[in-house]
Design an enzyme around this catalytic site. Structure first.
Site, PDB file in Angstrom:
ATOM      1  N   LYS A   1       6.947   5.609   0.984  1.00 53.72           N
ATOM      2  CA  LYS A   1       7.131   6.921   1.596  1.00 53.72           C
ATOM      3  C   LYS A   1       7.869   6.775   2.941  1.00 53.72           C
ATOM      4  O   LYS A   1       8.013   5.655   3.465  1.00 53.72           O
ATOM      5  CB  LYS A   1       5.765   7.579   1.760  1.00 53.72           C
ATOM      6  CG  LYS A   1       5.081   7.886   0.402  1.00 53.72           C
ATOM      7  CD  LYS A   1       3.672   8.442   0.605  1.00 53.72           C
ATOM      8  CE  LYS A   1       3.015   8.821  -0.709  1.00 53.72           C
ATOM      9  NZ  LYS A   1       1.619   9.322  -0.503  1.00 53.72           N
TER      10      LYS A   1
ATOM     11  N   TYR B   1       5.008  16.711  -6.802  1.00 48.13           N
ATOM     12  CA  TYR B   1       3.625  17.000  -6.380  1.00 48.13           C
ATOM     13  C   TYR B   1       3.137  18.373  -6.853  1.00 48.13           C
ATOM     14  O   TYR B   1       2.268  18.966  -6.226  1.00 48.13           O
ATOM     15  CB  TYR B   1       3.520  16.901  -4.857  1.00 48.13           C
ATOM     16  CG  TYR B   1       3.465  15.470  -4.338  1.00 48.13           C
ATOM     17  CD1 TYR B   1       2.459  14.590  -4.753  1.00 48.13           C
ATOM     18  CD2 TYR B   1       4.402  14.993  -3.426  1.00 48.13           C
ATOM     19  CE1 TYR B   1       2.401  13.285  -4.278  1.00 48.13           C
ATOM     20  CE2 TYR B   1       4.346  13.688  -2.942  1.00 48.13           C
ATOM     21  CZ  TYR B   1       3.336  12.836  -3.375  1.00 48.13           C
ATOM     22  OH  TYR B   1       3.271  11.541  -2.907  1.00 48.13           O
TER      23      TYR B   1
ATOM     24  N   PHE C   1      -3.024  20.998   2.149  1.00 55.48           N
ATOM     25  CA  PHE C   1      -2.094  20.047   2.766  1.00 55.48           C
ATOM     26  C   PHE C   1      -0.737  20.007   2.068  1.00 55.48           C
ATOM     27  O   PHE C   1       0.156  19.268   2.496  1.00 55.48           O
ATOM     28  CB  PHE C   1      -2.703  18.634   2.803  1.00 55.48           C
ATOM     29  CG  PHE C   1      -3.093  18.080   1.449  1.00 55.48           C
ATOM     30  CD1 PHE C   1      -2.141  17.511   0.606  1.00 55.48           C
ATOM     31  CD2 PHE C   1      -4.415  18.125   1.026  1.00 55.48           C
ATOM     32  CE1 PHE C   1      -2.497  17.005  -0.636  1.00 55.48           C
ATOM     33  CE2 PHE C   1      -4.777  17.615  -0.227  1.00 55.48           C
ATOM     34  CZ  PHE C   1      -3.822  17.061  -1.053  1.00 55.48           C
TER      35      PHE C   1
ATOM     36  N   ARG D   1      -2.303   0.684  -8.810  1.00 53.70           N
ATOM     37  CA  ARG D   1      -3.247   1.524  -8.061  1.00 53.70           C
ATOM     38  C   ARG D   1      -4.224   0.645  -7.270  1.00 53.70           C
ATOM     39  O   ARG D   1      -4.611   0.972  -6.151  1.00 53.70           O
ATOM     40  CB  ARG D   1      -4.028   2.445  -9.013  1.00 53.70           C
ATOM     41  CG  ARG D   1      -3.147   3.434  -9.776  1.00 53.70           C
ATOM     42  CD  ARG D   1      -2.746   4.637  -8.984  1.00 53.70           C
ATOM     43  NE  ARG D   1      -3.852   5.531  -8.685  1.00 53.70           N
ATOM     44  CZ  ARG D   1      -3.701   6.705  -8.071  1.00 53.70           C
ATOM     45  NH1 ARG D   1      -2.485   7.113  -7.691  1.00 53.70           N
ATOM     46  NH2 ARG D   1      -4.730   7.460  -7.818  1.00 53.70           N
TER      47      ARG D   1
ATOM     48  N   THR E   1      -6.646   6.539  -1.595  1.00 54.87           N
ATOM     49  CA  THR E   1      -5.747   7.513  -0.966  1.00 54.87           C
ATOM     50  C   THR E   1      -5.927   7.538   0.553  1.00 54.87           C
ATOM     51  O   THR E   1      -4.957   7.589   1.307  1.00 54.87           O
ATOM     52  CB  THR E   1      -6.012   8.914  -1.556  1.00 54.87           C
ATOM     53  OG1 THR E   1      -5.891   8.835  -2.980  1.00 54.87           O
ATOM     54  CG2 THR E   1      -5.022   9.938  -1.034  1.00 54.87           C
TER      55      THR E   1
ATOM     56  N   ARG F   1      -2.581  -0.016   1.408  1.00 53.28           N
ATOM     57  CA  ARG F   1      -3.062   0.989   2.361  1.00 53.28           C
ATOM     58  C   ARG F   1      -4.169   0.434   3.248  1.00 53.28           C
ATOM     59  O   ARG F   1      -4.260   0.771   4.435  1.00 53.28           O
ATOM     60  CB  ARG F   1      -3.547   2.226   1.603  1.00 53.28           C
ATOM     61  CG  ARG F   1      -2.414   3.067   1.004  1.00 53.28           C
ATOM     62  CD  ARG F   1      -2.957   4.109   0.052  1.00 53.28           C
ATOM     63  NE  ARG F   1      -1.935   5.014  -0.472  1.00 53.28           N
ATOM     64  CZ  ARG F   1      -2.103   5.792  -1.532  1.00 53.28           C
ATOM     65  NH1 ARG F   1      -3.261   5.767  -2.200  1.00 53.28           N
ATOM     66  NH2 ARG F   1      -1.143   6.594  -1.947  1.00 53.28           N
TER      67      ARG F   1
ATOM     68  N   ASN G   1       0.158   7.511   4.325  1.00 51.66           N
ATOM     69  CA  ASN G   1      -0.433   6.383   3.592  1.00 51.66           C
ATOM     70  C   ASN G   1       0.582   5.486   2.872  1.00 51.66           C
ATOM     71  O   ASN G   1       0.250   4.775   1.924  1.00 51.66           O
ATOM     72  CB  ASN G   1      -1.550   6.864   2.658  1.00 51.66           C
ATOM     73  CG  ASN G   1      -1.055   7.813   1.583  1.00 51.66           C
ATOM     74  OD1 ASN G   1       0.134   8.097   1.497  1.00 51.66           O
ATOM     75  ND2 ASN G   1      -1.970   8.304   0.767  1.00 51.66           N
TER      76      ASN G   1
ATOM     77  N   HIS H   1       3.340   5.589  -2.764  1.00 50.33           N
ATOM     78  CA  HIS H   1       2.891   6.340  -3.936  1.00 50.33           C
ATOM     79  C   HIS H   1       2.888   5.420  -5.147  1.00 50.33           C
ATOM     80  O   HIS H   1       3.761   4.561  -5.281  1.00 50.33           O
ATOM     81  CB  HIS H   1       3.830   7.518  -4.229  1.00 50.33           C
ATOM     82  CG  HIS H   1       3.625   8.106  -5.605  1.00 50.33           C
ATOM     83  ND1 HIS H   1       2.641   9.037  -5.865  1.00 50.33           N
ATOM     84  CD2 HIS H   1       4.231   7.845  -6.795  1.00 50.33           C
ATOM     85  CE1 HIS H   1       2.675   9.331  -7.166  1.00 50.33           C
ATOM     86  NE2 HIS H   1       3.625   8.633  -7.751  1.00 50.33           N
TER      87      HIS H   1
ATOM     88  N   GLU I   1       7.339  10.428 -14.047  1.00 43.30           N
ATOM     89  CA  GLU I   1       7.891  10.263 -12.694  1.00 43.30           C
ATOM     90  C   GLU I   1       9.150   9.395 -12.701  1.00 43.30           C
ATOM     91  O   GLU I   1      10.082   9.653 -11.942  1.00 43.30           O
ATOM     92  CB  GLU I   1       6.814   9.671 -11.777  1.00 43.30           C
ATOM     93  CG  GLU I   1       5.678  10.672 -11.531  1.00 43.30           C
ATOM     94  CD  GLU I   1       4.457  10.055 -10.854  1.00 43.30           C
ATOM     95  OE1 GLU I   1       4.469   8.842 -10.564  1.00 43.30           O
ATOM     96  OE2 GLU I   1       3.471  10.790 -10.629  1.00 43.30           O
TER      97      GLU I   1
HETATM   98  P1  ADP Z   1      -2.720   9.290  -4.449  1.00 39.26           P
HETATM   99  O1  ADP Z   1      -1.387   9.249  -3.721  1.00 39.26           O
HETATM  100  O2  ADP Z   1      -3.640   8.208  -3.947  1.00 39.26           O
HETATM  101  O3  ADP Z   1      -2.578   9.323  -5.944  1.00 39.26           O
HETATM  102  P2  ADP Z   1      -3.347  12.166  -4.500  1.00 39.26           P
HETATM  103  O4  ADP Z   1      -2.592  12.285  -5.787  1.00 39.26           O
HETATM  104  O5  ADP Z   1      -4.704  12.749  -4.425  1.00 39.26           O
HETATM  105  O6  ADP Z   1      -3.460  10.641  -4.007  1.00 39.26           O
HETATM  106  O7  ADP Z   1      -2.493  12.850  -3.336  1.00 39.26           O
HETATM  107  C1  ADP Z   1      -1.111  12.657  -3.274  1.00 39.26           C
HETATM  108  C2  ADP Z   1      -0.718  12.462  -1.827  1.00 39.26           C
HETATM  109  O8  ADP Z   1      -0.993  13.656  -1.102  1.00 39.26           O
HETATM  110  C3  ADP Z   1      -1.491  11.382  -1.072  1.00 39.26           C
HETATM  111  O9  ADP Z   1      -1.011  10.068  -1.303  1.00 39.26           O
HETATM  112  C4  ADP Z   1      -1.296  11.810   0.356  1.00 39.26           C
HETATM  113  O10 ADP Z   1       0.019  11.483   0.816  1.00 39.26           O
HETATM  114  C5  ADP Z   1      -1.370  13.322   0.218  1.00 39.26           C
HETATM  115  N1  ADP Z   1      -2.749  13.799   0.465  1.00 39.26           N
HETATM  116  C6  ADP Z   1      -3.782  13.787  -0.393  1.00 39.26           C
HETATM  117  N2  ADP Z   1      -4.898  14.276   0.158  1.00 39.26           N
HETATM  118  C7  ADP Z   1      -4.557  14.621   1.431  1.00 39.26           C
HETATM  119  C8  ADP Z   1      -5.244  15.187   2.529  1.00 39.26           C
HETATM  120  N3  ADP Z   1      -6.553  15.509   2.453  1.00 39.26           N
HETATM  121  N4  ADP Z   1      -4.561  15.403   3.682  1.00 39.26           N
HETATM  122  C9  ADP Z   1      -3.254  15.087   3.782  1.00 39.26           C
HETATM  123  N5  ADP Z   1      -2.533  14.544   2.781  1.00 39.26           N
HETATM  124  C10 ADP Z   1      -3.163  14.316   1.610  1.00 39.26           C
END
Ligand code: ADP
Length: 169
Positions: A29, A69, A77, A105, A111, A122, A132, A135, A146
């Site tokens: 990212k 997304y 968010f 993963r 996350t 992370r 973070n 992805h 994707e």
């Molecule tokens: P992951 O990336 O671990 O698969 P998710 O699919 O739940 O997690 O979320 C996608 C992305 O959205 C996260 O990697 C993060 O960048 C962002 N995100 C998720 N939850 C939050 C949150 N509570 N506040 C801010 N950003 C968030």
């Protein structure tokens, strides 16, 4: 003669694993790019033994971030997430291998980086969910979806790493 023996050694290995091979869409990212973590991330996937089949530095347009997304559209968010992902260049990658989706993963970690285990990307390199670093696809189906979303067909490379027979029996 040499190619005959090569085939005897390499072909069964390739055929055996073909069906289980998955694709994971992995993306450094904008925060990871700005912080100079691209090499570190690539290195971890390389050392694990997965195969890189797609790689590019890319400024993500808003529409693509929204499509990627779309399942999170209802989240509070979501607008800041779209701003974050489009705030600078990302590094888009496709990594291939048996079990690569779940393994990626694990390499990436939870996350929320403060809950991510040390040793994960992370866990080692980030502190906040909104920054973070990386992805990774959450299922083999999403790995395919994707990959198709972020890469055109001609951008991916089919190749056999020299280490293949030393990585899997
Ligand atoms: P992951 O990336 O671990 O698969 P998710 O699919 O739940 O997690 O979320 C996608 C992305 O959205 C996260 O990697 C993060 O960048 C962002 N995100 C998720 N939850 C939050 C949150 N509570 N506040 C801010 N950003 C968030």
């Amino acid at each position: 003669r040499a190619s005959k023996s090569t085939h005897r050694i390499f072909l069964p290995h390739l055929v055996a694993s073909l069906e289980q091979v998955e694709q994971s869409y992995i993306m450094v990212k904008p925060d990871g790019v700005q912080r100079g973590l691209v090499g570190e991330v690539i290195s971890r996937f390389e050392r694990k033994g997965f195969k890189l089949t797609g790689l590019k530095l890319f400024q993500c347009p808003k529409e693509l971030a929204e499509e990627h997304y779309k399942d999170l559209k209802a989240k509070s968010f979501y607008p800041t997430l779209i701003d974050y992902i489009t705030s600078g260049p990302v590094v888009c990658m496709v990594w291939e291998g048996v079990g690569v989706v779940a393994s990626a993963r694990k390499l990436i970690g939870s996350t929320n980086p403060l809950q991510a285990e040390p040793g994960t990307i992370r866990g080692d390199l980030a502190v906040q969910t909104g920054r973070n670093v990386i992805h990774g696809s959450d299922s083999p189906e999403n790995g395919k979806r994707e990959t198709a979303l972020w890469f055109k067909e001609g951008e991916l490379c089919e190749w056999t790493p020299a280490q293949a027979p030393w990585l899997m029996e």
